[in-house]
Design an enzyme around this catalytic site. Structure first.
Site, PDB file in Angstrom:
ATOM      1  CD  GLU A   1      -3.144   0.520   1.973  1.00  0.00           C
ATOM      2  OE1 GLU A   1      -1.938   0.646   2.810  1.00  0.00           O
ATOM      3  OE2 GLU A   1      -2.869   1.773   1.763  1.00  0.00           O
TER       4      GLU A   1
ATOM      5  CB  CYS B   1      -0.240   1.857  -1.308  1.00  0.00           C
ATOM      6  SG  CYS B   1      -0.895   3.290  -1.005  1.00  0.00           S
TER       7      CYS B   1
ATOM      8  CE  LYS C   1       2.384  -0.689   1.866  1.00  0.00           C
ATOM      9  NZ  LYS C   1       1.553   0.528   2.018  1.00  0.00           N
TER      10      LYS C   1
END
Length: 684
Positions: free
Chosen positions: A376, A491, A441
């Site tokens: 990321e 994440c 995301k």
């Protein structure tokens, strides 16, 4: 206006006013002296104010000292439970990385269960002990929050998280009088973890008990029912251990006498006063440890039954196709919130490490990967806007001869120049054709990637304005890279059950967790790595973790680390994984099981409230017809049948207060409730 002010301060004008006062009224001398003070007397005024402040402080200290005996009298009986609650929190923290004492979570659950089943613990006391347990645990688990933004966000987050164990403590005291209370403790714990995963601001599942079992023997249970089942199993084993210990102590104190199946008592006094209840013809009652013992055996049996299948998948003996995957950890110039000031340096680091991998492939020191995964934010420079970013990424993809999954930041279509918005995206970048599939995301991090309620939090912390302006984007969570469907949980998303499950249900044969931990430390990365291990077993998938600073790793479906990097160093991983397509029971039915646990917890709480007699009694209005009935004028104990039992040989049961040191004060002298407490006495 100046003249008016000067006249009001003239001492001559005050003389007639003082003469007009009645003779019996005495004028305060201090009030006459105040107008005579000059600006030079500010020191004396400050002296008087300081003296008043010192007197106030002395009075407060004296009042606190005067209350010390009462505080000590209230604290001493509760001290063992306070100490045990703190000890349980310390053990639960020890079960997480970096210590990884998985067994400590079971002992922590057992200690907390002992505190909550203590007869002197009331519901309010359970709330307090549970909150203390959670506060100590989260203060130890989340110190990495304070390393860069100060202590206040860390303390606030820990206190917010501690509310949920506090809620568990309250509800556990409510249900502890039901038969089989260890089971209900486990169910209620699973329910509060579910609640913590959705509120506030989308939830914060960090610290779920299941994530402490990444290296424990109970980990295979996560493949049966997901994180909810694993957490409930840990709490169940700990609570059952407490139940067995309490029964053994009770039996030991009772001199080992037989347990009366009718009275449920295990002391010698009961067996002496009612010997007729036990005869030689009656079958022996089951031991009190039967139910908790069976519960522990079922948990262990479930883990044993599932373990061979988990181990078989981790050994790669299922015949699934194998692919070689490379992970690049380029590192950042420095840790901290300003890591991305040199965005071009971060991109250059990942390009340089990919070029080194390509060189090792050419000389035979590494295998040719089918695709490469960057972490990321590996390119915070938008490649769709900046030509130099396109050039560098294309150079790396051409050198390795494989597509690269690149983490970047893109402009959101709904953003404006006044209020810009961005997406945290992972883009498949092919060597020749360039960008292809994309994952945005879906679950963005509050206070990091966006600021919730800015009208409030901007006034509470100076770091609030440093939060990003990212927006979530709904997608399939799967990208196709080199012909392989890869599930992406960026994440923060890996700690939420729904994201990896959604990717696997949409066809992902491999899971990738690109992350950026440059704003935190190594302990945070180790905790996140434990979450990835649990997801690998839960969904029977290889998991590839790629971090800008580490820890990057490749995890097998049995939770083992096949290879890993160290923290805060440039490195790459080049290893072979297998593509899997089977769905586990947790993937298929995990949400249903979780909802069943939550619904069961709600039903058990209602049953417990009814069982404890806490529902208000209905007020029955008496009509004139009732006035002429035979029971007119009789006491409520006789007419309503809810008072003490009148059967021969049966004693009336009176409410008794908790032991000394309990968490409440009796409502009536002697610890007995008033005769007509909560009831309608009728007309007189």
């Amino acid at each position: 206006m100046a003249e008016e002010c000067s006249d009001s301060n003239d001492p001559v004008d005050e003389v007639p006013e003082s003469r007009q006062q009645p003779a019996e009224v005495q004028v305060d001398p201090e009030s006459q002296e105040e107008p005579k003070e000059k600006p030079g007397d500010a020191a004396s005024l400050a002296h008087r104010l300081g003296a008043a402040a010192r007197q106030t402080a002395a009075g407060a200290i004296a009042a606190a000292i005067a209350r010390l005996p009462a505080v000590r009298a209230a604290l001493v009986p509760r001290l063992p439970r306070l100490v045990v609650s703190i000890a349980g929190a310390l053990l639960l923290y020890a079960s997480f990385p970096s210590l990884n004492w998985w067994w400590a979570a079971i002992v922590a659950a057992a200690l907390l269960a002992w505190v909550l089943t203590n007869p002197a613990t009331t519901p309010v006391g359970g709330l307090g002990y549970g909150f203390l347990f959670g506060l100590v645990f989260y203060l130890l688990l989340l110190p990495w929050v304070s390393t860069l933004v100060g202590a206040m966000p860390w303390l606030v987050l820990a206190m917010m998280c501690a509310l949920f164990p506090g809620l568990f403590g309250l509800l556990a005291v409510v249900v502890r009088r039901l038969p089989g209370w260890p089971i209900w403790f486990a169910v209620v714990w699973a329910a509060q973890e579910w609640l913590k995963s959705i509120v506030p601001f989308g939830g914060f599942p960090w610290g779920s008990v299941a994530f402490s079992q990444a290296d424990g023997p109970l980990l295979p249970l996560v493949q049966l029912g997901g994180v909810a089942l694993l957490s409930a199993s840990v709490v169940l084993v700990g609570s059952c251990a407490t139940a067995i210990a309490l029964e053994i102590v009770k039996w030991w104190r009772g001199g080992g006498q037989a347990r009366d199946s009718r009275t449920g008592s295990g002391d010698a006094k009961t067996t002496e006063t009612a010997p007729a209840t036990i005869t030689a013809a009656d079958p022996p009652p089951p031991p009190a440890v039967l139910l908790p013992g069976i519960s522990i055996c079922l948990v262990l049996l479930g883990a044993i039954v599932v373990w061979p299948q988990v181990r078989h998948a981790g050994a790669g003996s299922g015949g699934e196709p194998a692919v070689t995957v490379a992970v690049v950890q380029g590192n950042v110039p420095r840790l901290g919130l300003d890591f991305n000031v040199q965005r071009r340096a971060v991109l250059d680091n990942h390009v340089r490490e990919t070029m080194r991998l390509a060189q090792d492939v050419r000389v035979g020191a590494a295998q040719q990967p089918q695709f490469v995964i960057w972490p990321e934010d590996s390119s915070d420079i938008d490649p769709f806007v900046n030509a130099d970013a396109v050039q560098e990424i294309t150079k790396a993809a051409d050198a390795i001869g494989a597509p690269i999954l690149v983490g970047t930041v893109l402009d959101a279509p709904d953003g404006t120049q006044e209020t810009p918005e961005y997406t945290n995206s992972m883009i498949v970048w092919n060597p020749i054709t360039g960008p292809a599939d994309r994952h945005d995301k879906e679950i963005v991090q509050p206070f990091g990637e966006y600021l919730p309620m800015p009208w409030l939090f901007r006034h509470l912390s100076g770091y609030a304005d440093r939060a990003g302006h990212f927006v979530p984007r709904i997608n399939s969570d799967v990208v196709n890279i080199a012909g392989v469907p890869v599930g992406v949980s960026t994440c923060w998303e890996v700690i939420f059950d729904r994201e990896p499950r959604k990717a696997v249900l949409n066809g992902a044969q491999l899971l990738a967790v690109p992350s950026n931990n440059a704003t935190f430390n190594k302990i945070m990365s180790e905790q996140q790595l434990a979450f990835a291990k649990v997801r690998a077993v839960e969904h029977d998938r290889y998991v590839v973790v790629a971090g800008t600073t580490g820890i990057s790793a490749v995890i097998a479906p049995d939770g083992r680390e096949l290879t890993r990097t160290d923290f805060f160093e440039p490195a790459y991983l080049d290893t072979q994984v297998r593509l899997k397509t089977e769905l586990t029971p947790a993937t298929r039915w995990g949400p249903i099981l979780q909802w069943m646990l939550v619904a069961t917890a709600g039903a058990v709480i209602l049953v417990a409230i009814r069982h404890n007699g806490w529902f208000p009694r209905p007020i029955r209005l008496r009509s004139k017809l009732l006035d002429e009935s035979d029971d007119f004028g009789a006491p409520p104990d006789e007419s309503e049948g809810s008072g003490p039992a009148q059967d021969e040989g049966q004693e009336a049961v009176q409410p008794t207060p908790p032991d000394n040191g309990g968490d409440r004060t009796p409502l009536h002298k002697g610890g007995r409730l008033p005769r007509y407490f909560g009831r309608h006495r009728g007309a007189k």
